[in-house]
Design an enzyme around this catalytic site. Structure first.
Site, PDB file in Angstrom:
ATOM      1  N   LYS A   1      -3.539  96.174 -47.263  1.00  0.00           N
ATOM      2  CA  LYS A   1      -4.743  95.524 -46.183  1.00  0.00           C
ATOM      3  C   LYS A   1      -4.869  94.567 -47.285  1.00  0.00           C
ATOM      4  O   LYS A   1      -5.273  94.649 -48.309  1.00  0.00           O
ATOM      5  CB  LYS A   1      -5.377  96.290 -45.771  1.00  0.00           C
TER       6      LYS A   1
ATOM      7  N   ASP B   1      -0.400  96.934 -43.168  1.00  0.00           N
ATOM      8  CA  ASP B   1      -1.573  96.736 -42.396  1.00  0.00           C
ATOM      9  C   ASP B   1      -1.298  95.627 -41.341  1.00  0.00           C
ATOM     10  O   ASP B   1      -1.792  94.327 -42.030  1.00  0.00           O
ATOM     11  CB  ASP B   1      -2.695  96.916 -41.850  1.00  0.00           C
TER      12      ASP B   1
ATOM     13  N   GLN C   1       1.368  94.043 -33.607  1.00  0.00           N
ATOM     14  CA  GLN C   1      -0.468  94.477 -32.704  1.00  0.00           C
ATOM     15  C   GLN C   1       0.136  94.034 -30.897  1.00  0.00           C
ATOM     16  O   GLN C   1      -0.077  92.600 -31.216  1.00  0.00           O
ATOM     17  CB  GLN C   1      -1.701  93.522 -32.710  1.00  0.00           C
TER      18      GLN C   1
ATOM     19  N   ARG D   1       5.313  99.069 -38.170  1.00  0.00           N
ATOM     20  CA  ARG D   1       4.835 100.182 -37.198  1.00  0.00           C
ATOM     21  C   ARG D   1       4.553  99.154 -35.543  1.00  0.00           C
ATOM     22  O   ARG D   1       3.461  98.199 -36.343  1.00  0.00           O
ATOM     23  CB  ARG D   1       3.296 100.396 -37.734  1.00  0.00           C
TER      24      ARG D   1
ATOM     25  N   LYS E   1      -1.384  98.993 -30.604  1.00  0.00           N
ATOM     26  CA  LYS E   1      -2.295  97.876 -29.926  1.00  0.00           C
ATOM     27  C   LYS E   1      -2.754  97.187 -30.537  1.00  0.00           C
ATOM     28  O   LYS E   1      -3.266  95.682 -29.628  1.00  0.00           O
ATOM     29  CB  LYS E   1      -3.524  99.531 -28.950  1.00  0.00           C
ATOM     30  N   GLY E   2      -3.394  97.371 -31.679  1.00  0.00           N
ATOM     31  CA  GLY E   2      -4.377  96.058 -31.547  1.00  0.00           C
ATOM     32  C   GLY E   2      -5.898  97.281 -31.999  1.00  0.00           C
ATOM     33  O   GLY E   2      -6.544  97.428 -31.316  1.00  0.00           O
ATOM     34  N   ALA E   3      -6.722  96.456 -33.191  1.00  0.00           N
ATOM     35  CA  ALA E   3      -7.912  97.446 -33.188  1.00  0.00           C
ATOM     36  C   ALA E   3      -8.622  95.632 -34.013  1.00  0.00           C
ATOM     37  O   ALA E   3     -10.426  96.452 -33.734  1.00  0.00           O
ATOM     38  CB  ALA E   3      -7.547  98.340 -34.299  1.00  0.00           C
TER      39      ALA E   3
ATOM     40  N   ARG F   1     -14.072 100.785 -36.599  1.00  0.00           N
ATOM     41  CA  ARG F   1     -13.218 100.115 -35.657  1.00  0.00           C
ATOM     42  C   ARG F   1     -12.618 101.605 -34.838  1.00  0.00           C
ATOM     43  O   ARG F   1     -12.177 102.134 -33.939  1.00  0.00           O
ATOM     44  CB  ARG F   1     -11.857  99.915 -36.332  1.00  0.00           C
ATOM     45  N   ARG F   2     -13.065 102.939 -35.985  1.00  0.00           N
ATOM     46  CA  ARG F   2     -12.738 104.286 -34.975  1.00  0.00           C
ATOM     47  C   ARG F   2     -13.754 104.573 -34.002  1.00  0.00           C
ATOM     48  O   ARG F   2     -13.634 104.561 -32.783  1.00  0.00           O
ATOM     49  CB  ARG F   2     -12.647 105.189 -36.432  1.00  0.00           C
TER      50      ARG F   2
HETATM   51  C1  LIG Z   1      -0.609 105.179 -37.797  1.00  0.00           C
HETATM   52  C2  LIG Z   1      -1.454 104.002 -37.175  1.00  0.00           C
HETATM   53  C3  LIG Z   1      -2.317 102.804 -37.532  1.00  0.00           C
HETATM   54  C4  LIG Z   1      -2.615 101.898 -37.715  1.00  0.00           C
HETATM   55  N1  LIG Z   1      -2.676 100.495 -38.000  1.00  0.00           N
HETATM   56  C5  LIG Z   1      -2.975  99.461 -37.240  1.00  0.00           C
HETATM   57  C6  LIG Z   1      -2.813  98.080 -37.541  1.00  0.00           C
HETATM   58  O1  LIG Z   1      -2.052  97.938 -39.362  1.00  0.00           O
HETATM   59  N2  LIG Z   1      -3.702  97.391 -37.200  1.00  0.00           N
HETATM   60  C7  LIG Z   1      -4.358  97.410 -36.856  1.00  0.00           C
HETATM   61  O2  LIG Z   1      -4.871  96.286 -35.400  1.00  0.00           O
HETATM   62  N3  LIG Z   1      -4.724  98.430 -35.914  1.00  0.00           N
HETATM   63  C8  LIG Z   1      -3.967  99.157 -36.169  1.00  0.00           C
HETATM   64  N4  LIG Z   1      -4.223 100.508 -36.169  1.00  0.00           N
HETATM   65  C9  LIG Z   1      -4.639 100.833 -34.642  1.00  0.00           C
HETATM   66  C10 LIG Z   1      -4.562 101.049 -33.401  1.00  0.00           C
HETATM   67  O3  LIG Z   1      -4.258  99.536 -33.364  1.00  0.00           O
HETATM   68  C11 LIG Z   1      -5.805 101.461 -32.348  1.00  0.00           C
HETATM   69  O4  LIG Z   1      -6.176 100.842 -31.823  1.00  0.00           O
HETATM   70  C12 LIG Z   1      -5.641 102.897 -32.369  1.00  0.00           C
HETATM   71  O5  LIG Z   1      -4.488 103.485 -31.991  1.00  0.00           O
HETATM   72  C13 LIG Z   1      -6.328 102.951 -30.611  1.00  0.00           C
HETATM   73  O6  LIG Z   1      -5.164 103.039 -29.593  1.00  0.00           O
HETATM   74  P1  LIG Z   1      -4.367 103.915 -29.302  1.00  0.00           P
HETATM   75  O7  LIG Z   1      -2.842 103.144 -29.358  1.00  0.00           O
HETATM   76  O8  LIG Z   1      -4.599 105.777 -30.691  1.00  0.00           O
HETATM   77  O9  LIG Z   1      -4.721 104.371 -27.626  1.00  0.00           O
HETATM   78  P2  LIG Z   1      -5.857 104.018 -26.716  1.00  0.00           P
HETATM   79  O10 LIG Z   1      -5.726 104.023 -25.434  1.00  0.00           O
HETATM   80  O11 LIG Z   1      -7.242 104.046 -27.484  1.00  0.00           O
HETATM   81  O12 LIG Z   1      -6.089 106.129 -27.614  1.00  0.00           O
HETATM   82  C14 LIG Z   1      -5.669 106.886 -26.224  1.00  0.00           C
HETATM   83  C15 LIG Z   1      -5.759 108.423 -27.266  1.00  0.00           C
HETATM   84  O13 LIG Z   1      -6.418 108.335 -28.177  1.00  0.00           O
HETATM   85  C16 LIG Z   1      -7.690 109.018 -28.991  1.00  0.00           C
HETATM   86  N5  LIG Z   1      -8.306 108.171 -29.464  1.00  0.00           N
HETATM   87  C17 LIG Z   1      -7.629 107.284 -30.148  1.00  0.00           C
HETATM   88  N6  LIG Z   1      -9.024 106.244 -30.489  1.00  0.00           N
HETATM   89  C18 LIG Z   1      -9.537 107.517 -31.084  1.00  0.00           C
HETATM   90  C19 LIG Z   1     -10.289 107.358 -31.835  1.00  0.00           C
HETATM   91  N7  LIG Z   1     -10.920 106.503 -33.027  1.00  0.00           N
HETATM   92  N8  LIG Z   1     -11.451 108.748 -31.672  1.00  0.00           N
HETATM   93  C20 LIG Z   1     -10.752 109.726 -30.718  1.00  0.00           C
HETATM   94  N9  LIG Z   1     -10.499 109.888 -30.144  1.00  0.00           N
HETATM   95  C21 LIG Z   1      -9.143 108.383 -30.131  1.00  0.00           C
HETATM   96  C22 LIG Z   1      -7.526 109.133 -27.551  1.00  0.00           C
HETATM   97  O14 LIG Z   1      -7.727 110.481 -26.500  1.00  0.00           O
HETATM   98  C23 LIG Z   1      -7.190 108.662 -26.244  1.00  0.00           C
HETATM   99  O15 LIG Z   1      -7.793 108.598 -24.883  1.00  0.00           O
HETATM  100  C24 LIG Z   1      -3.143 102.144 -35.937  1.00  0.00           C
HETATM  101  C25 LIG Z   1      -2.831 102.783 -35.396  1.00  0.00           C
HETATM  102  C26 LIG Z   1      -2.495 104.575 -35.806  1.00  0.00           C
HETATM  103  C27 LIG Z   1      -2.144 105.485 -35.047  1.00  0.00           C
END
Ligand SMILES: Cc1cc2nc3c(=O)[nH]c(=O)nc-3n(C[C@H](O)[C@H](O)[C@H](O)COP(=O)(O)OP(=O)(O)OC[C@H]3O[C@@H](n4cnc5c(N)ncnc54)[C@H](O)[C@@H]3O)c2cc1C
Length: 308
Positions: A98, A134, A163, A184, A187-189, A288-289
């Site tokens: 980051k 990131d 994102q 990569r 969705k965006g966090a 964020r998690r």
């Molecule tokens: C490898 C990786 C790198 C990332 N890097 C970035 C980045 O650089 N910038 C950024 O903005 N975001 C980043 N993210 C986070 C991303 O933007 C999402 O917030 C995150 O991945 C949740 O979205 P999802 O696509 O898993 O879908 P969701 O619809 O949120 O989740 C799908 C399913 O996955 C499971 N799940 C998802 N999140 C969680 C959680 N926290 N705890 C428990 N179960 C969960 C649940 O079962 C959920 O129903 C990253 C994610 C990944 C996987």
């Protein structure tokens, strides 16, 4: 509805002190951040790679306030790379960084972040691996993409994150889907305003699919960063339609989330990379998690009440 509230709390110093000091916090944090030191993380790197998984390593600690902390961040990555060297994992263990942690938000931050991140990219290249930048909140992205472009002049394999929730990302994906790029898609966090980002989950998911199609049909190397079963299935289908072989794209998920799925995809022959965070300054990453899945917050709150 809880997600945005938690993301707002993630910027509060008072909340940081409360959450960090709560005696029950640590066991919940460990699910997502399985170590605080390099010594603790090296055995985990071995364990995951022995299972056929690949890794992208993140040293947590984005909320820095001084140039000395930015240099300490650089040194923490250099130490990690040094420890990875004898494991000889090549691109099976890459780094995620980051730029905020490298000084991007400080005075003269763009130049400072570039200066601090470059040695990490160089050291990674020396052990045969790469770095991915990131994506943080939308105000930082022009600087991130400019640093990415600059680094790619010498290290074309340097990756970046885009994102799906941001309106700008479809254009960014078209620009980035060139030969040799590594992108990569997530969705965006972060908590983003309606002026720049989709707010509804179904809109974000639809954008994700459109952008992923662009990446799959382009000439770069798409990295599907999601745990969403529907998007994973669509990703496989888009890759097939685009004529990509299994080693011409990869899946990425976070450590501690859907671990069975990591192993299932790896067993099917997919490249499956686990984003593995470690370090002591885990507050922003942890919040964020929590925000991504309200059930995490309920679990956290319940454990605080039952111990309190
Ligand atoms: C490898 C990786 C790198 C990332 N890097 C970035 C980045 O650089 N910038 C950024 O903005 N975001 C980043 N993210 C986070 C991303 O933007 C999402 O917030 C995150 O991945 C949740 O979205 P999802 O696509 O898993 O879908 P969701 O619809 O949120 O989740 C799908 C399913 O996955 C499971 N799940 C998802 N999140 C969680 C959680 N926290 N705890 C428990 N179960 C969960 C649940 O079962 C959920 O129903 C990253 C994610 C990944 C996987």
């Amino acid at each position: 509805m809880l997600g945005p509230v938690i993301l707002a709390a993630s910027r509060s110093d008072r909340m940081r002190r409360l959450v960090s000091a709560a005696p029950v916090t640590k066991p919940v944090v460990d699910r997502f951040i399985p170590g605080e030191t390099v010594d603790q993380i090296v055995p985990i790197i071995r364990e995951l790679t022995d299972q056929g998984l690949e890794l992208t390593m993140d040293v947590v600690g984005e909320d820095i306030t001084t140039p000395a902390q930015a240099e300490a961040a650089r040194d923490a990555y250099l130490e990690l790379i040094d420890r990875l060297k004898p494991l000889d994992l090549g691109t099976r263990a890459e780094m995620s960084v980051k730029l905020s942690m490298f000084g991007q938000a400080l005075e003269g931050g763009h130049e400072l972040a570039l200066k601090n991140v470059r040695p990490v990219v160089e050291a990674a290249a020396e052990i045969g691996t790469t770095v991915t930048l990131d994506a943080e909140d939308h105000t930082t992205l022009d600087s991130m993409f400019a640093i990415h472009e600059e680094l790619r002049k010498d290290f074309p394999q340097t990756g970046c994150v885009i994102q799906a929730y941001l309106f700008r990302t479809e254009a960014d994906a078209r620009r980035l889907a060139d030969s040799g790029s590594r992108v990569r898609l997530v969705k965006g966090a972060y908590k983003e305003p309606a002026e720049v980002a989709y707010q509804q989950r179904h809109e974000i998911d639809k954008a994700y699919v459109r952008i992923l199609r662009t990446l799959m049909e382009g000439e770069g190397y798409p990295m599907i960063g999601s745990h969403d079963p529907r998007l994973i299935a669509i990703g496989q289908e888009l890759a097939r339609t685009a004529g990509r072989k299994l080693d011409e794209y990869e899946f990425q998920m976070l450590y501690g989330i859907r671990g069975d799925e990591h192993l299932r995809l790896a067993a099917e022959g997919h490249r499956m990379r686990v984003y593995t965070a470690y370090g002591t300054d885990w507050y922003g990453y942890f919040m964020r998690r929590l925000a991504e899945k309200p059930a995490n917050l309920r679990f956290f709150a319940r454990s605080m009440v039952s111990k309190g």
